[in-house]
Design a protein around this motif. Structure first.
Motif, PDB file in Angstrom:
ATOM      1  N   PHE A 272     -10.074   0.474  -0.935  1.00 26.83           N
ATOM      2  CA  PHE A 272      -8.912   1.228  -0.419  1.00 26.83           C
ATOM      3  C   PHE A 272      -8.744   0.947   1.079  1.00 26.83           C
ATOM      4  O   PHE A 272      -7.625   0.832   1.580  1.00 26.83           O
ATOM      5  CB  PHE A 272      -9.082   2.740  -0.665  1.00 26.83           C
ATOM      6  CG  PHE A 272      -8.490   3.206  -1.977  1.00 26.83           C
ATOM      7  CD1 PHE A 272      -9.056   2.831  -3.185  1.00 26.83           C
ATOM      8  CD2 PHE A 272      -7.360   4.012  -2.007  1.00 26.83           C
ATOM      9  CE1 PHE A 272      -8.515   3.252  -4.389  1.00 26.83           C
ATOM     10  CE2 PHE A 272      -6.809   4.434  -3.210  1.00 26.83           C
ATOM     11  CZ  PHE A 272      -7.387   4.063  -4.397  1.00 26.83           C
ATOM     12  N   TRP A 273      -9.857   0.861   1.786  1.00 29.64           N
ATOM     13  CA  TRP A 273      -9.849   0.578   3.224  1.00 29.64           C
ATOM     14  C   TRP A 273      -9.262  -0.812   3.469  1.00 29.64           C
ATOM     15  O   TRP A 273      -8.322  -0.998   4.229  1.00 29.64           O
ATOM     16  CB  TRP A 273     -11.304   0.679   3.703  1.00 29.64           C
ATOM     17  CG  TRP A 273     -11.600   0.284   5.099  1.00 29.64           C
ATOM     18  CD1 TRP A 273     -11.613  -0.970   5.620  1.00 29.64           C
ATOM     19  CD2 TRP A 273     -11.960   1.159   6.172  1.00 29.64           C
ATOM     20  NE1 TRP A 273     -11.972  -0.940   6.933  1.00 29.64           N
ATOM     21  CE2 TRP A 273     -12.187   0.352   7.309  1.00 29.64           C
ATOM     22  CE3 TRP A 273     -12.141   2.541   6.277  1.00 29.64           C
ATOM     23  CZ2 TRP A 273     -12.569   0.890   8.539  1.00 29.64           C
ATOM     24  CZ3 TRP A 273     -12.521   3.068   7.503  1.00 29.64           C
ATOM     25  CH2 TRP A 273     -12.724   2.247   8.614  1.00 29.64           C
ATOM     26  N   ASN A 274      -9.822  -1.823   2.769  1.00 30.74           N
ATOM     27  CA  ASN A 274      -9.407  -3.215   3.004  1.00 30.74           C
ATOM     28  C   ASN A 274      -7.961  -3.478   2.614  1.00 30.74           C
ATOM     29  O   ASN A 274      -7.277  -4.264   3.251  1.00 30.74           O
ATOM     30  CB  ASN A 274     -10.302  -4.173   2.201  1.00 30.74           C
ATOM     31  CG  ASN A 274     -11.708  -4.204   2.747  1.00 30.74           C
ATOM     32  OD1 ASN A 274     -11.919  -3.933   3.926  1.00 30.74           O
ATOM     33  ND2 ASN A 274     -12.681  -4.511   1.889  1.00 30.74           N
ATOM     34  N   GLU A 275      -7.516  -2.826   1.530  1.00 35.03           N
ATOM     35  CA  GLU A 275      -6.182  -3.133   0.985  1.00 35.03           C
ATOM     36  C   GLU A 275      -5.110  -2.163   1.494  1.00 35.03           C
ATOM     37  O   GLU A 275      -4.016  -2.142   0.975  1.00 35.03           O
ATOM     38  CB  GLU A 275      -6.214  -3.104  -0.545  1.00 35.03           C
ATOM     39  CG  GLU A 275      -7.141  -4.140  -1.180  1.00 35.03           C
ATOM     40  CD  GLU A 275      -6.642  -5.570  -1.003  1.00 35.03           C
ATOM     41  OE1 GLU A 275      -5.413  -5.764  -0.944  1.00 35.03           O
ATOM     42  OE2 GLU A 275      -7.493  -6.476  -0.921  1.00 35.03           O
ATOM     43  N   HIS A 276      -5.435  -1.328   2.443  1.00 37.01           N
ATOM     44  CA  HIS A 276      -4.487  -0.320   2.946  1.00 37.01           C
ATOM     45  C   HIS A 276      -3.962   0.551   1.808  1.00 37.01           C
ATOM     46  O   HIS A 276      -2.766   0.757   1.687  1.00 37.01           O
ATOM     47  CB  HIS A 276      -3.324  -0.971   3.698  1.00 37.01           C
ATOM     48  CG  HIS A 276      -3.779  -1.912   4.765  1.00 37.01           C
ATOM     49  ND1 HIS A 276      -4.317  -1.478   5.955  1.00 37.01           N
ATOM     50  CD2 HIS A 276      -3.843  -3.272   4.782  1.00 37.01           C
ATOM     51  CE1 HIS A 276      -4.672  -2.534   6.685  1.00 37.01           C
ATOM     52  NE2 HIS A 276      -4.408  -3.633   6.002  1.00 37.01           N
ATOM     53  N   GLY A 277      -4.895   1.034   0.962  1.00 42.29           N
ATOM     54  CA  GLY A 277      -4.509   1.862  -0.186  1.00 42.29           C
ATOM     55  C   GLY A 277      -4.188   3.297   0.194  1.00 42.29           C
ATOM     56  O   GLY A 277      -4.146   4.159  -0.674  1.00 42.29           O
ATOM     57  N   LEU A 278      -4.019   3.574   1.483  1.00 44.45           N
ATOM     58  CA  LEU A 278      -3.655   4.929   1.895  1.00 44.45           C
ATOM     59  C   LEU A 278      -2.855   4.904   3.185  1.00 44.45           C
ATOM     60  O   LEU A 278      -2.956   3.954   3.970  1.00 44.45           O
ATOM     61  CB  LEU A 278      -4.897   5.803   2.112  1.00 44.45           C
ATOM     62  CG  LEU A 278      -5.898   5.369   3.186  1.00 44.45           C
ATOM     63  CD1 LEU A 278      -6.490   6.583   3.858  1.00 44.45           C
ATOM     64  CD2 LEU A 278      -6.976   4.522   2.567  1.00 44.45           C
ATOM     65  N   GLN A 279      -2.041   5.947   3.345  1.00 39.12           N
ATOM     66  CA  GLN A 279      -1.353   6.133   4.627  1.00 39.12           C
ATOM     67  C   GLN A 279      -1.790   7.470   5.219  1.00 39.12           C
ATOM     68  O   GLN A 279      -2.660   7.516   6.064  1.00 39.12           O
ATOM     69  CB  GLN A 279       0.160   6.022   4.435  1.00 39.12           C
ATOM     70  CG  GLN A 279       0.570   4.567   4.183  1.00 39.12           C
ATOM     71  CD  GLN A 279       2.058   4.403   3.974  1.00 39.12           C
ATOM     72  OE1 GLN A 279       2.864   5.183   4.465  1.00 39.12           O
ATOM     73  NE2 GLN A 279       2.434   3.386   3.225  1.00 39.12           N
ATOM     74  N   CYS A 280      -1.223   8.594   4.721  1.00 33.85           N
ATOM     75  CA  CYS A 280      -1.654   9.877   5.298  1.00 33.85           C
ATOM     76  C   CYS A 280      -3.034  10.284   4.799  1.00 33.85           C
ATOM     77  O   CYS A 280      -3.727  11.061   5.447  1.00 33.85           O
ATOM     78  CB  CYS A 280      -0.648  10.980   4.981  1.00 33.85           C
ATOM     79  SG  CYS A 280      -0.781  11.629   3.309  1.00 33.85           S
ATOM     80  N   GLY A 281      -3.429   9.787   3.626  1.00 30.13           N
ATOM     81  CA  GLY A 281      -4.761  10.076   3.112  1.00 30.13           C
ATOM     82  C   GLY A 281      -4.889  11.339   2.286  1.00 30.13           C
ATOM     83  O   GLY A 281      -5.972  11.643   1.789  1.00 30.13           O
ATOM     84  N   PHE A 282      -3.774  12.067   2.112  1.00 30.27           N
ATOM     85  CA  PHE A 282      -3.883  13.349   1.404  1.00 30.27           C
ATOM     86  C   PHE A 282      -4.273  13.162  -0.058  1.00 30.27           C
ATOM     87  O   PHE A 282      -5.084  13.898  -0.601  1.00 30.27           O
ATOM     88  CB  PHE A 282      -2.552  14.130   1.496  1.00 30.27           C
ATOM     89  CG  PHE A 282      -2.706  15.560   1.087  1.00 30.27           C
ATOM     90  CD1 PHE A 282      -3.141  16.518   1.985  1.00 30.27           C
ATOM     91  CD2 PHE A 282      -2.458  15.953  -0.227  1.00 30.27           C
ATOM     92  CE1 PHE A 282      -3.324  17.839   1.601  1.00 30.27           C
ATOM     93  CE2 PHE A 282      -2.641  17.261  -0.619  1.00 30.27           C
ATOM     94  CZ  PHE A 282      -3.070  18.209   0.297  1.00 30.27           C
TER      95      PHE A 282
END
Ligand SMILES: Cc1cc2nc3c(=O)[nH]c(=O)nc-3n(C[C@H](O)[C@H](O)[C@H](O)COP(=O)(O)OP(=O)(O)OC[C@H]3O[C@@H](n4cnc5c(N)ncnc54)[C@H](O)[C@@H]3O)c2cc1C
Ligand code: FES
Ligand code: FES
Lengths: 281, 155
Positions: free
Chosen positions: B92-102
Motif C-alpha cells: 500500500f505504501w509503495n503503490e500509493h494505495g491511500l490518500q487520507c488513510g481513513f
C-alpha cells in the motif's frame, strides 16, 4: 447508533437455548448481520438476547444418502466455499457468494437469513428452486417445513414462538443438472432488486425438469411455476421468461418501480435459464 | 448487567467488564485504546471498522464485544512484526494505495483476507474481495495495484 440495554445469555447446549427462548421477550442472535443493525437503529429493542454462537452442533455441512444437511449457524462463507455444497448443491453455493460482502459472509448464517425472511434476501430463491426442507425445533418437538410453505410474507415465516431453525435439508442436485443464480444487486445495499435461481435437467434436447425461484419481486420469494411448465412442455426460454411474475404484485420503491422490477425479473430469468441450460448435460 | 469478557487482541490478553450492548468497535477504541479500526458509517456498509476475528474479517461495528469473549482479534496495530511492516502494508505504501488513510486499516485487513483465500487474484477478484470496503479518495485503482503488488511479492 447505540442499542437499548438488554440482558445477554450465551447458552452452550441446544437444550439450554430452547429452554431460554420458550418464554419472555427474548430474541435469538446468530450472525447479527440483520439483528444488530436493527438494534442499533432501535427498530428492535429486545429485553434479552440469546446468542446461539456458542451452542455446539448447529454448525456444519454434511451429505448423506442424497441429502445435504446444513446447520442453522453455518456461515454464508462456509456455504459458498464448502466442498460438499459445491459438489452436491452448487446452486446454493453460488447464491451464497452473492450475499453482501466478505465480512458479512464471514459471520451471517443460513438460519438467520431464512428466519429473517427479508423480501430481498438471496437464499429463499435458491431454497425454493432446490425444494429444500427447513427443520425447526422447540423444547417440545421438531418438524420439517417445505421452503414453499416456510416464507409466508415480508419478514414472516412459519416459525412459531419458541421455535428455532435447526438446519436446512437440500436434496442433492443431480450431476447432470444445470443451475444458475442471476442477481441484480441494489447499488447501495447490495440486496437483490430481483434474484432468479434456476435449475434445469435435460433429456436429450428436451427439458425434463425446470425449477425457478424468484426473490426481490414481492413480499416473499416464490416459484415461477408457469414458466417451469412452459419449459417442461417444450416451450422456449423467451416464452417461459415472459410468464415470470404473472399474477404477482411486484414491489415498488425509489430505485425500481413495479414495472421495472417485472422487466428486470423477466430479463434475468431468461439469462439464468440460458446459463442453466448451457451447464446441463 | 455488565459481563466479564476475556479476549486476545494482537497477541495480548485483555479482561474487562462490559455492557452487553457495547459494540466491538467501541470496545476496541475506547476500552482497549486501539484507534486503528475506524468508525466510518456505523451502519455495516463502509468496512472502516474491519478487524479479524479468529482469522476472518468482520465489521466490528456490527458485533457486540461480548460475542468476542474468548476469541482472537487482530487489528491493524498488530500487523507489523518487530517494527517491520507486513508485506500488504508495504505494498500500500509503495503503490500509493491511500490518500487520507481513513479506509486503510480496514482495506489492508480485507486485502490480507483476500490474499489468504486467493493468493493469485485477478483484478476483478480483487475488486470483488474488497466489496465490503469503501474508499472516498483513491478511486480504488491504486488499491487494486497495491493488492496485485502484494500478491506478486507473495504476501
Ligand atoms: C452490509 C450487509 C449487506 C447484506 N447483503 C445481503 C445480501 O446481498 N443478500 C442477503 O440475502 N442478505 C444480505 N445481508 C443480510 C445477511 O445475509 C444476514 O446475515 C442474514 O439476513 C441474517 O443472518 P444472521 O445470522 O446475521 O442473523 P441475525 O441477524 O443474528 O438474526 C436475524 C433474525 O433471525 C433470527 N434468528 C437467527 N437465527 C435463528 C435461528 N436459527 N432460528 C430462528 N430464528 C433465528 C433472529 O432472532 C433475528 O430476528 C446483508 C447484511 C449486511 C449487514
Ligand atoms: S463503521 Fe463499520 S462498516 Fe462502516
Ligand atoms: S484513502 Fe481516504 S477514504 Fe480511502
Amino acid at each position: 447508533m447505540i442499542p437499548q440495554t438488554f440482558e445477554y445469555t450465551a447458552p452452550q447446549t441446544l437444550e439450554e437455548a430452547l429452554g431460554l427462548i420458550a418464554g419472555g421477550d427474548r430474541k435469538i442472535l446468530a450472525g447479527g448481520m440483520s439483528l444488530i443493525p436493527l438494534m442499533k437503529l432501535r427498530l428492535a429493542t429486545p429485553g434479552e438476547v440469546v446468542d446461539l454462537g456458542r451452542v455446539s452442533g448447529l454448525n456444519g455441512i454434511s451429505e448423506n444418502g442424497g441429502v445435504v444437511s446444513i446447520g442453522a449457524m453455518t456461515t454464508h462463507h462456509a456455504i459458498e466455499t464448502s466442498r460438499v455444497t459445491r459438489a452436491h448443491c452448487p446452486l446454493l453455493a453460488e447464491t451464497a457468494g452473492h450475499i453482501g460482502d466478505v465480512q458479512v459472509r464471514n459471520v451471517g448464517t443460513l438460519g438467520g437469513a431464512v428466519a429473517h425472511a427479508d423480501p430481498a434476501a438471496d437464499y429463499p430463491a435458491a431454497l425454493l428452486a432446490l425444494e429444500a426442507q427447513i427443520k425447526l425445533i422447540s423444547a417440545q418437538a421438531t418438524r420439517s417445513v417445505a421452503a414453499s410453505d416456510f416464507f409466508l410474507d415480508a419478514f414472516t415465516t412459519a416459525l412459531e414462538p419458541g421455535e428455532i431453525v435447526l438446519e436446512v435439508e437440500v436434496p442433492a442436485e443431480d450431476q447432470s443438472e444445470g443451475y444458475s443464480y442471476e442477481k441484480v444487486p441494489h447499488p447501495a445495499s447490495g440486496f437483490a432488486v430481483v434474484g432468479i435461481a434456476a435449475r434445469i435437467k435435460k433429456d436429450g434436447n428436451r427439458i425434463a425438469m425446470a425449477r425457478i425461484g424468484v426473490t426481490g419481486m414481492g413480499a416473499h420469494a416464490f416459484r415461477a411455476l408457469a414458466a417451469e411448465k412452459v419449459l417442461e412442455n417444450g416451450g422456449s426460454v423467451a416464452d417461459a421468461a415472459a410468464t415470470v411474475g404473472d399474477g404477482e404484485t411486484p414491489n415498488s420503491d425509489l430505485y425500481a418501480s413495479a414495472d421495472y422490477r417485472l422487466h428486470l425479473a423477466r430479463v434475468h430469468a431468461a439469462r439464468a435459464l440460458a446459463t442453466a441450460i448451457s451447464r446441463a448435460s | 448487567m455488565k459481563r466479564k469478557i476475556s479476549l486476545t487482541i494482537n497477541g495480548k490478553s485483555y479482561t474487562d467488564e462490559v455492557e452487553p450492548r457495547l459494540l466491538l468497535i467501541h470496545y476496541l477504541r475506547e476500552v482497549a485504546g486501539l484507534t486503528g479500526p475506524h468508525i466510518g458509517c456505523e451502519t455495516s456498509i463502509c468496512g472502516a471498522c474491519t478487524v479479524m476475528l479468529d482469522g476472518r474479517t468482520v465489521k466490528s461495528c456490527t458485533m457486540f464485544a461480548v460475542q468476542a469473549d474468548g476469541r482472537q482479534i487482530l487489528t491493524i496495530e498488530g500487523l507489523a512484526a518487530d517494527g517491520k511492516l507486513d508485506p500488504v502494508q508495504e505494498a500500500f505504501w509503495n503503490e500509493h494505495g491511500l490518500q487520507c488513510g481513513f479506509c486503510t486499516p480496514g482495506m489492508i485487513l480485507s486485502s490480507k483476507q483476500l490474499l489468504e483465500d486467493n493468493p493469485n487474484p485477478t483484478d476483478q477478484e480483487i475488486r470483488h474481495g474488497l466489496e465490503g470496503n469503501l474508499c472516498r479518495c483513491t478511486g480504488y485503482q491504486h488499491i487494486v495495484n497495491a493488492v496485485r503488488a502484494a500478491a506478486k511479492a507473495g504476501a
